[in-house]
Design a protein around this motif. Structure first.
Motif, PDB file in Angstrom:
ATOM      1  N   GLU A   1      -1.961  -4.011  -7.598  1.00  0.00           N
ATOM      2  CA  GLU A   1      -1.839  -4.986  -6.509  1.00  0.00           C
ATOM      3  C   GLU A   1      -0.971  -4.420  -5.386  1.00  0.00           C
ATOM      4  O   GLU A   1      -1.270  -4.596  -4.204  1.00  0.00           O
ATOM      5  N   LEU A   2       0.107  -3.712  -5.754  1.00  0.00           N
ATOM      6  CA  LEU A   2       1.001  -3.155  -4.734  1.00  0.00           C
ATOM      7  C   LEU A   2       0.294  -2.049  -3.946  1.00  0.00           C
ATOM      8  O   LEU A   2       0.509  -1.898  -2.742  1.00  0.00           O
TER       9      LEU A   2
ATOM     10  N   ASP B   1       5.871  -6.859 -11.684  1.00  0.00           N
ATOM     11  CA  ASP B   1       6.278  -5.743 -12.537  1.00  0.00           C
ATOM     12  C   ASP B   1       7.332  -4.963 -11.741  1.00  0.00           C
ATOM     13  O   ASP B   1       7.004  -4.259 -10.778  1.00  0.00           O
ATOM     14  N   GLU B   2       8.591  -5.108 -12.138  1.00  0.00           N
ATOM     15  CA  GLU B   2       9.686  -4.546 -11.328  1.00  0.00           C
ATOM     16  C   GLU B   2       9.654  -3.017 -11.258  1.00  0.00           C
ATOM     17  O   GLU B   2      10.051  -2.430 -10.248  1.00  0.00           O
ATOM     18  N   ASP B   3       9.205  -2.362 -12.337  1.00  0.00           N
ATOM     19  CA  ASP B   3       9.131  -0.891 -12.308  1.00  0.00           C
ATOM     20  C   ASP B   3       8.102  -0.446 -11.272  1.00  0.00           C
ATOM     21  O   ASP B   3       8.330   0.496 -10.508  1.00  0.00           O
ATOM     22  N   ALA B   4       6.978  -1.163 -11.244  1.00  0.00           N
ATOM     23  CA  ALA B   4       5.931  -0.827 -10.270  1.00  0.00           C
ATOM     24  C   ALA B   4       6.445  -1.091  -8.855  1.00  0.00           C
ATOM     25  O   ALA B   4       6.201  -0.300  -7.933  1.00  0.00           O
ATOM     26  N   LEU B   5       7.192  -2.167  -8.684  1.00  0.00           N
ATOM     27  CA  LEU B   5       7.723  -2.482  -7.346  1.00  0.00           C
ATOM     28  C   LEU B   5       8.699  -1.400  -6.895  1.00  0.00           C
ATOM     29  O   LEU B   5       8.672  -0.970  -5.731  1.00  0.00           O
TER      30      LEU B   5
ATOM     31  N   SER C   1      -8.561  -9.823  -1.426  1.00  0.00           N
ATOM     32  CA  SER C   1      -8.615  -9.808   0.042  1.00  0.00           C
ATOM     33  C   SER C   1      -7.260 -10.202   0.608  1.00  0.00           C
ATOM     34  O   SER C   1      -6.809  -9.637   1.615  1.00  0.00           O
ATOM     35  N   LEU C   2      -6.615 -11.183  -0.015  1.00  0.00           N
ATOM     36  CA  LEU C   2      -5.302 -11.598   0.485  1.00  0.00           C
ATOM     37  C   LEU C   2      -4.318 -10.422   0.455  1.00  0.00           C
ATOM     38  O   LEU C   2      -3.607 -10.164   1.426  1.00  0.00           O
ATOM     39  N   LEU C   3      -4.325  -9.680  -0.655  1.00  0.00           N
ATOM     40  CA  LEU C   3      -3.395  -8.546  -0.757  1.00  0.00           C
ATOM     41  C   LEU C   3      -3.693  -7.504   0.316  1.00  0.00           C
ATOM     42  O   LEU C   3      -2.790  -6.934   0.925  1.00  0.00           O
TER      43      LEU C   3
END
Ligand code: NAD
Length: 324
Positions: free
Chosen positions: A218-219, A238-242, A192-194
């Protein structure tokens, strides 16, 4: 002969030198890992910055009695191995909480009002005939700030964000009802926070359970208009996902003080993006704070060298007494 103390951070030297009455104080850095390991042979106390304090290092430091972390995160220290060997691990809780929270608020404001892009615009565009209008930012007042990890730094961020009239929710593995009442923050479950936050800020320690805590799923759960701020530890995201999220517009932008690899390589794809703010792990980098941290390290080392229990052991070593 006085015991040897080795300091692996470069400032403030004078505070560390105050140990000279009870110890021989030496400073890094060293040209190579081999040189560091060689130097450790007789060392009884070590002030550790980002250098990994792993089994190899500990095997080369047979006289070591205390690892004094210059900071609160101790994910670079093999705590189990230290405890097995009767080596205290200490840290500097509270000395830097407001300082990291200040940086976090600074990054949130920069994201909301596009301050870094605005600076670049003035230097390169504003006065050019026909230059594009600078895009509008967003207000902080009334926006939802989602804090993941309402510990020392997270709660300091909450206090500061209140002054900007933000609505604050948090997620933590421990429900903090006292803080909910005192700070006027409300608890939300992780998902919910995300989903509901306009800004998500990370303040959890790096450990197995938090490595990769923010990944593709999550993103994608976050709002397209939301921003992500990380002043905790790089591998929590996860920097690749970001990177994908930032180029494909799953979120509006991010601000990062910490990275999976530090220094961030110059060929990191993040460097080319305009919707991310990058700072070089400067969370606690304020002069007064760094002095406070050094003073705490000195107190911890002095206690151990005098055969006493240090005042700031990490939680895993609370109550332990080592006789060596
Ligand atoms: P803290 O221990 O006071 O707070 C951490 C909070 O995270 C606690 O409330 C804990 O319950 C919560 N938590 C732990 N695991 C969790 C999980 N899986 N999900 C949700 N919540 C969880 O620590 P702090 O002093 O606030 O520092 C937080 C972190 O900030 C440090 O561990 C360090 O890595 C980082 N830090 C970064 C800088 C910097 O220079 N950028 C400076 C200082 C600290």
């Amino acid at each position: 002969m006085k015991p040897k103390v080795l300091i692996l951070v470069d400032w403030p030297k004078d505070v560390f030198m105050s140990l000279n009455d009870v110890a021989d104080v030496g400073f890094g850095p060293f040209e190579s890992r081999e040189e560091l390991l060689e130097e450790l042979r007789d060392v009884e106390a070590l002030v550790a910055g980002v250098t990994p304090v792993d089994r190899e290092l500990l095997e080369n430091a047979p006289k070591l009695k205390v690892v004094a972390r210059f900071g609160v995160g101790y994910d670079n220290v093999d705590v189990e191995e230290c405890t097995k060997r009767g080596i205290y691990v200490t840290y500097t809780p509270n000395a830097l909480s407001d300082t990291v929270a200040d940086l976090t608020m600074g990054l949130i404001i920069c994201l909301a009002r596009k301050i870094l892009q605005a600076d670049r615009y003035v230097r390169t565009e504003w006065a050019k005939p026909g230059s594009l209008k600078f895009p509008l930012g967003v207000d902080l007042s009334g926006k939802v700030l989602g804090i993941i990890g309402l510990g020392r730094i997270g709660s300091s961020v909450a206090r500061k964000a209140k002054a900007f009239n933000m609505r604050i929710t948090y997620y933590d593995v421990i429900r903090r009802e006292n803080l909910e009442r005192n700070l006027g923050v409300s608890y939300a479950d992780f998902n919910s926070l995300l989903k509901t936050s306009d800004f998500v800020t990370l303040h959890v320690p790096l450990m197995d359970a938090t490595r990769g805590l923010i990944g593709e799923r999550e993103l994608k759960a976050m709002k397209e208009t939301s921003y992500l701020v990380n002043t905790s530890r790089g591998p929590i995201i996860d920097e690749d996902a970001l990177y994908k999220a930032l180029i494909e517009g799953w979120i509006a932008g991010a601000a990062l003080d910490v990275f999976t690899e530090e220094p961030l390589p110059l060929d990191s794809p993040l460097i080319k993006l305009n919707n991310v703010i990058l700072t070089p792990h400067i969370g606690s980098a304020a002069a007064e704070t760094r002095r406070r941290m050094a003073e705490m390290d000195v107190k911890n080392i002095r206690s151990v060298l005098m055969g006493k229990v240090p005042p700031n052991p990490i939680p895993e070593q609370k109550g332990l007494v080592f006789k060596r």
